[in-house]
Scaffold this active site. Structure first.
Site, PDB file in Angstrom:
ATOM      1  N   TRP A 122       0.874  -1.179   0.000  1.00  0.00           N
ATOM      2  CA  TRP A 122       0.000   0.000   0.000  1.00  0.00           C
ATOM      3  C   TRP A 122       0.916   1.236   0.000  1.00  0.00           C
ATOM      4  O   TRP A 122       1.808   1.347   0.856  1.00  0.00           O
ATOM      5  CB  TRP A 122      -0.857  -0.044   1.265  1.00  0.00           C
ATOM      6  CG  TRP A 122      -1.823   1.073   1.444  1.00  0.00           C
ATOM      7  CD1 TRP A 122      -2.765   1.494   0.555  1.00  0.00           C
ATOM      8  CD2 TRP A 122      -1.954   1.902   2.614  1.00  0.00           C
ATOM      9  NE1 TRP A 122      -3.477   2.535   1.100  1.00  0.00           N
ATOM     10  CE2 TRP A 122      -3.001   2.805   2.355  1.00  0.00           C
ATOM     11  CE3 TRP A 122      -1.303   1.966   3.840  1.00  0.00           C
ATOM     12  CZ2 TRP A 122      -3.398   3.754   3.289  1.00  0.00           C
ATOM     13  CZ3 TRP A 122      -1.699   2.904   4.763  1.00  0.00           C
ATOM     14  CH2 TRP A 122      -2.742   3.792   4.484  1.00  0.00           C
ATOM     15  N   ASP A 172       0.519  -4.559  10.075  1.00  0.00           N
ATOM     16  CA  ASP A 172      -0.542  -3.591   9.790  1.00  0.00           C
ATOM     17  C   ASP A 172      -1.788  -4.360   9.353  1.00  0.00           C
ATOM     18  O   ASP A 172      -1.786  -5.006   8.302  1.00  0.00           O
ATOM     19  CB  ASP A 172      -0.080  -2.641   8.675  1.00  0.00           C
ATOM     20  CG  ASP A 172      -1.133  -1.578   8.375  1.00  0.00           C
ATOM     21  OD1 ASP A 172      -1.900  -1.242   9.293  1.00  0.00           O
ATOM     22  OD2 ASP A 172      -1.190  -1.103   7.224  1.00  0.00           O
ATOM     23  N   LYS A 224     -12.794  -0.433   7.705  1.00  0.00           N
ATOM     24  CA  LYS A 224     -13.507  -1.381   6.841  1.00  0.00           C
ATOM     25  C   LYS A 224     -14.455  -2.259   7.654  1.00  0.00           C
ATOM     26  O   LYS A 224     -15.610  -2.432   7.287  1.00  0.00           O
ATOM     27  CB  LYS A 224     -12.537  -2.287   6.077  1.00  0.00           C
ATOM     28  CG  LYS A 224     -11.168  -1.715   5.818  1.00  0.00           C
ATOM     29  CD  LYS A 224     -11.118  -0.802   4.636  1.00  0.00           C
ATOM     30  CE  LYS A 224      -9.739  -0.151   4.568  1.00  0.00           C
ATOM     31  NZ  LYS A 224      -9.515   0.632   3.392  1.00  0.00           N
TER      32      LYS A 224
END
Ligand code: LMR
Length: 398
Positions: free
Chosen positions: A130, A211, A246
């Site tokens: 990411w 993460d 999310k």
């Protein structure tokens, strides 16, 4: 005086939203940013969150500053989700946890901590990762380099190469790892592979920084944190950043956490103090609304149960979309292999489209995905899936 200021070309992920909104194509589809949309194409408000909101609103209460580390119930929720309700490391008070401003806020505070207390460490990210992992650590003056990860030819992890690379790193170098639902590839390590990686981390005294932004979207709440719990069982020092964007569908509330697992309670206390200090000089203390939602949902047995069910329903819908897209594409292009659509986990599929093909999808069909070919499968539904499959088949044929 502003002549020296350089132009910012925009963010490769967040910038897609602006392009999508500006597109006048009535059939346009946003498969860019990692956001879950429901079968009706809407951003859901989870039922458990609605109940929490009602409790917060009745009565409407004053808004004091929160402590620098956030609400106790928010921090407890992060700890129990990641490490387990009855975990020994929590009983021994060896985990320093702060509530954070989203997952990015947790990464930022963690990166600042590493820059201050491990100034000689480098951070290593998967190739690819990411993009914000790189930006956040570099902007905190931690040098960043890549470790081998994704093998395009086999759609799997370059496992041996990755492990051999880890063995060349220096003590206290930081490895940024994705415990589940790897962003952007959707390709995760197996539990056996995690065991090997963690053993190498232990032997070479590296610092794992895990993460996790998609807990519950991979296999289930427990399996998705296998790597975290295994690292703790092995007695490794560990950083974990987690996000509720999310899995609580609370993107704009910016709720997450940073946990640092330490060898003793005394050290955890010191680390906690430094995390508080870093928060104080960065943004002082976190906002409260999202923290209250996390606290209410996660610390009420019935709401927690309801929440887990709602996350699994999102996970299952994404899996169904993967299957559907695969079968439509296989029917259209029988000589091409689309297995990757169902072997990859979580919200994303790395489609292997070229940047030119991704651009054609946007220009000709109004279908937006990240230029590295990452598609957010959670943006598909039964109304747009045939349109997307037809368009993909069209650009893949040429
Ligand atoms: C993504 O990867 O699309 C999400 O994590 C949103 C973001 O901030 O990039």
């Amino acid at each position: 005086m502003f002549e020296r200021v350089e132009y910012y070309p925009g963010d490769p992920i967040l910038g897609l939203k602006e392009k999508f909104v500006a597109d006048t194509n009535p059939n346009k589809v946003n498969l860019g940013v990692g956001v879950y949309y429901d079968e009706a194409g809407k951003l859901p408000v989870l039922e458990c969150v609605k109940t929490a909101e009602q409790r917060i609103a009745d009565p409407i209460s004053p808004r004091p500053y929160l402590p620098m580390e956030g609400l106790p119930g928010h921090r407890k929720a992060c700890q129990e989700l990641l490490f387990g309700k009855d975990s020994k490391v929590l009983q021994e008070k060896r985990v320093a946890t702060i509530a954070s401003v989203g997952g990015s806020g947790a990464l930022k505070i963690g990166a600042e901590f590493i820059n201050e207390w491990y100034p000689d460490s480098k951070a290593y990210v998967s190739d690819p990762t990411w993009g914000n992992h790189i930006s956040i650590f570099e902007y905190s003056n931690v040098p960043v380099a890549k470790y081998p990860y994704y093998d395009k030819s086999t759609n799997s992890v370059k496992f041996d190469e990755m492990v051999a690379f880890f063995k060349t790193l220096n003590k206290n170098d930081v490895l940024i790892l994705h415990p589940c639902c790897h962003n952007p590839t959707g390709i995760d390590l197996t539990q056996d592979q995690w065991d090997t990686v963690l053993e190498v981390i232990k032997q070479h005294e590296l610092i794992p920084f895990m993460d996790i932004a998609y807990q519950g979207f991979g296999e289930d709440m427990e399996s998705d944190v296998y790597a975290i719990r295994k690292a703790v069982d092995m007695g490794l020092p560990l950083f974990v950043s987690n996000s509720f964007s999310k899995n609580l569908s609370l993107y704009g509330e910016r709720v997450g956490g940073l946990s640092v697992v330490c060898p003793t309670a005394e050290l955890a206390d010191r680390v906690f103090g430094q995390l508080q200090f870093t928060v104080r000089r960065t943004y002082s203390n976190p906002p409260s609304h999202g923290g209250h939602i996390v606290d209410i949902v996660m610390n009420d047995d019935a709401l927690y149960k309801q929440w887990v069910g709602e996350v699994y329903a999102m996970r299952d819908r994404i899996k169904a979309m993967r299957l559907k897209l695969k079968s439509v594409l296989e029917a259209k292009i029988p000589d091409r292999n689309f297995d990757y659509l169902t072997t990859q986990n979580g919200m994303f599929s790395f489609t292997g489209l070229t940047p030119e093909q991704v651009e054609r999808l946007a220009k000709e069909f109004g279908i937006y995905m990240v230029s590295n070919s990452r598609m957010c499968v959670a943006g598909l539904n039964s109304s747009n899936i045939d349109y997307v499959a037809n368009a993909m088949a069209e650009v893949l044929k040429d």
